[in-house]
Write a protein that holds these residues in place. Sequence first.
Motif, PDB file in Angstrom:
ATOM      1  N   ARG A  39      10.496   1.589   5.827  1.00 28.54           N
ATOM      2  CA  ARG A  39       9.386   2.436   5.378  1.00 28.54           C
ATOM      3  C   ARG A  39       9.457   3.793   6.081  1.00 28.54           C
ATOM      4  NH1 ARG A  39       3.856   0.966   3.575  1.00 28.54           N
ATOM      5  NH2 ARG A  39       2.318   2.454   4.343  1.00 28.54           N
ATOM      6  N   LEU A  55      -0.242   3.117   8.119  1.00 27.68           N
ATOM      7  CA  LEU A  55      -0.574   1.730   7.769  1.00 27.68           C
ATOM      8  C   LEU A  55      -2.082   1.521   7.755  1.00 27.68           C
ATOM      9  CD1 LEU A  55       1.993  -0.051  10.132  1.00 27.68           C
ATOM     10  CD2 LEU A  55       2.317   0.660   7.748  1.00 27.68           C
ATOM     11  N   ILE A  56      -2.507   0.446   7.093  1.00 24.82           N
ATOM     12  CA  ILE A  56      -3.921   0.072   7.082  1.00 24.82           C
ATOM     13  C   ILE A  56      -4.155  -1.020   8.120  1.00 24.82           C
ATOM     14  CG2 ILE A  56      -5.763  -0.988   5.704  1.00 24.82           C
ATOM     15  CD1 ILE A  56      -4.333   0.262   3.205  1.00 24.82           C
ATOM     16  N   VAL A  74     -10.866   5.542   5.420  1.00 22.86           N
ATOM     17  CA  VAL A  74     -10.168   6.323   6.443  1.00 22.86           C
ATOM     18  C   VAL A  74     -11.205   6.921   7.401  1.00 22.86           C
ATOM     19  CG1 VAL A  74      -8.649   8.310   6.857  1.00 22.86           C
ATOM     20  CG2 VAL A  74      -8.249   6.828   4.870  1.00 22.86           C
ATOM     21  N   SER A 119       2.168  -3.602   2.310  1.00 23.95           N
ATOM     22  CA  SER A 119       2.647  -4.607   1.371  1.00 23.95           C
ATOM     23  C   SER A 119       3.963  -5.207   1.877  1.00 23.95           C
ATOM     24  CB  SER A 119       2.823  -3.981  -0.003  1.00 23.95           C
ATOM     25  OG  SER A 119       3.553  -2.779   0.092  1.00 23.95           O
ATOM     26  N   LEU A 139      -8.227   8.384  -2.540  1.00 23.48           N
ATOM     27  CA  LEU A 139      -6.823   8.754  -2.332  1.00 23.48           C
ATOM     28  C   LEU A 139      -5.890   7.823  -3.101  1.00 23.48           C
ATOM     29  CD1 LEU A 139      -6.909   9.362   1.530  1.00 23.48           C
ATOM     30  CD2 LEU A 139      -7.254  11.010  -0.317  1.00 23.48           C
ATOM     31  N   ARG A 140      -6.338   6.587  -3.253  1.00 19.56           N
ATOM     32  CA  ARG A 140      -5.562   5.612  -4.032  1.00 19.56           C
ATOM     33  C   ARG A 140      -6.548   4.724  -4.781  1.00 19.56           C
ATOM     34  NH1 ARG A 140      -1.718   1.376  -0.936  1.00 19.56           N
ATOM     35  NH2 ARG A 140      -3.736   0.437  -0.381  1.00 19.56           N
ATOM     36  N   ALA A 159      -3.225  14.461   1.147  1.00 16.08           N
ATOM     37  CA  ALA A 159      -4.254  13.781   1.932  1.00 16.08           C
ATOM     38  C   ALA A 159      -3.783  12.398   2.350  1.00 16.08           C
ATOM     39  CB  ALA A 159      -5.529  13.662   1.108  1.00 16.08           C
ATOM     40  N   PRO A 212      -0.156  10.217   2.684  1.00 13.63           N
ATOM     41  CA  PRO A 212       1.298  10.324   2.557  1.00 13.63           C
ATOM     42  C   PRO A 212       1.903   9.352   1.542  1.00 13.63           C
ATOM     43  CG  PRO A 212       0.644  10.268   4.851  1.00 13.63           C
ATOM     44  CD  PRO A 212      -0.578   9.958   4.063  1.00 13.63           C
TER      45      PRO A 212
HETATM   46  P1  AMP Z   1       0.418   0.150   1.907  1.00 17.19           P
HETATM   47  O1  AMP Z   1       0.257  -0.312   3.289  1.00 17.19           O
HETATM   48  O2  AMP Z   1       1.824   0.086   1.399  1.00 17.19           O
HETATM   49  O3  AMP Z   1      -0.588  -0.465   0.989  1.00 17.19           O
HETATM   50  O4  AMP Z   1       0.060   1.706   1.995  1.00 17.19           O
HETATM   51  C1  AMP Z   1      -1.055   2.123   2.763  1.00 17.19           C
HETATM   52  C2  AMP Z   1      -1.502   3.449   2.236  1.00 17.19           C
HETATM   53  O5  AMP Z   1      -2.756   3.788   2.813  1.00 17.19           O
HETATM   54  C3  AMP Z   1      -0.575   4.574   2.643  1.00 17.19           C
HETATM   55  O6  AMP Z   1       0.469   4.739   1.755  1.00 17.19           O
HETATM   56  C4  AMP Z   1      -1.498   5.776   2.635  1.00 17.19           C
HETATM   57  O7  AMP Z   1      -1.516   6.327   1.346  1.00 17.19           O
HETATM   58  C5  AMP Z   1      -2.868   5.189   2.925  1.00 17.19           C
HETATM   59  N1  AMP Z   1      -3.266   5.545   4.282  1.00 17.19           N
HETATM   60  C6  AMP Z   1      -3.096   4.821   5.397  1.00 17.19           C
HETATM   61  N2  AMP Z   1      -3.579   5.476   6.478  1.00 17.19           N
HETATM   62  C7  AMP Z   1      -4.071   6.647   6.043  1.00 17.19           C
HETATM   63  C8  AMP Z   1      -4.704   7.761   6.672  1.00 17.19           C
HETATM   64  N3  AMP Z   1      -4.921   7.784   7.982  1.00 17.19           N
HETATM   65  N4  AMP Z   1      -5.065   8.808   5.891  1.00 17.19           N
HETATM   66  C9  AMP Z   1      -4.855   8.769   4.565  1.00 17.19           C
HETATM   67  N5  AMP Z   1      -4.258   7.738   3.907  1.00 17.19           N
HETATM   68  C10 AMP Z   1      -3.872   6.699   4.623  1.00 17.19           C
END
Ligand code: AMP
Length: 350
Positions: free
Chosen positions: A60, A66-67, A102, A145, A197-198, A231, A233
Amino acid sequence: METLVDRINTDTPDKLIIQKYADIIKNGGLVAFPTETVYGLGANALDDSAVRKIFEVKNRPVNNPLIAHISDIGMLETVARDIPSGLERLFAAFWPGALTVVLPKRAAVPLSVTAGGETVAVRCPSHPVAGELIRLSGVPIVAPSANLSGRPSPTCFEHVYTDLYGKVSGIIDGGRCDIGIESTVVIPKGKSVLKILRPGAVTPQMLEKCGFEAHVDKNVLAPVKDNTVVASPGMLYRHYAPRASMEIVRGDDDDVISYINEKIVQSGADGKIGVLCFDGERELYRNAFVIEYGSADNPLSLSKNLFAALRRFDEADVTKIYARVIKPCGLGLGIYNRMLRAASFNVTSL
Ligand code: AMP
Ligand code: MG
């Protein structure tokens, strides 16, 4: 690497089984586990070296944050600070569930989690296995994911097994995911305003019903132009993509169906063209590899099957995929957002 695997009953998860995986997380290892959206690849969110392993294993880009997943609202303060007042009703309405928020990050959260930024994305998943794994680990868990970067996200155990077996310490098999696309990601912008954002299963309409103004970021449905600062990535990349090139075809039913059939004939009708269509349409396409991914009247059936369908096209080795979509509203917005990226924004409007 040896990968521990267990199948688990998701309604009444066996704590003794989950404890083994929680111990792996506590010891700095990686565990893939089911959530209600897609499978996640988990690591202790407060352990920098464990978090870095996620980026290596998935390949990655390190600038994609990451979340952090928490088991209950009481854990929020371990990762986030200065939480704007007014968000309580957002958490009350959508947590546990498919909403990521966020927020300003705490110092304890390593910069590897946030891609160097001062904000952290947080979600409290509703899946009983995810909740129990976080609780028993006693730490927030980052979980992107559980696929190799760029591939369609995993929505069942077999997808995770294909991408990650032998590369991670554990995989928990919890069957199929209910929603099938990733969470809705929002960032608070002043009182009662959220920027999406998503898009995901928590729709703009649901956020508005809860008393928030919901603004959809322009990059949700448009490609990012070179050199613009985004906003989120994750918006930057070709994502969720099957190996074959994909073309989204929009228009009235009859026009779309004849356009796709013409393309099949032009290509030599050798069965190597993939068609992603709605339930009941299979017979409309001849000499193609056809997948019905759900009912046009039931967006949840489409989101649930979308990524599995893209992986099946890969297995069938099709050379090109023509895809039907529903209108980009409600859950359809999230579905369309994923399909645009899978198709590298190749859309034909008839
Ligand atoms: P995934 O873990 O593949 O579902 O992707 C997590 C997504 O959350 C990332 O691609 C970002 O678009 C979004 N994300 C995570 N942290 C942040 C943040 N601090 N600010 C904005 N977007 C975030
Ligand atoms: Mg992902």
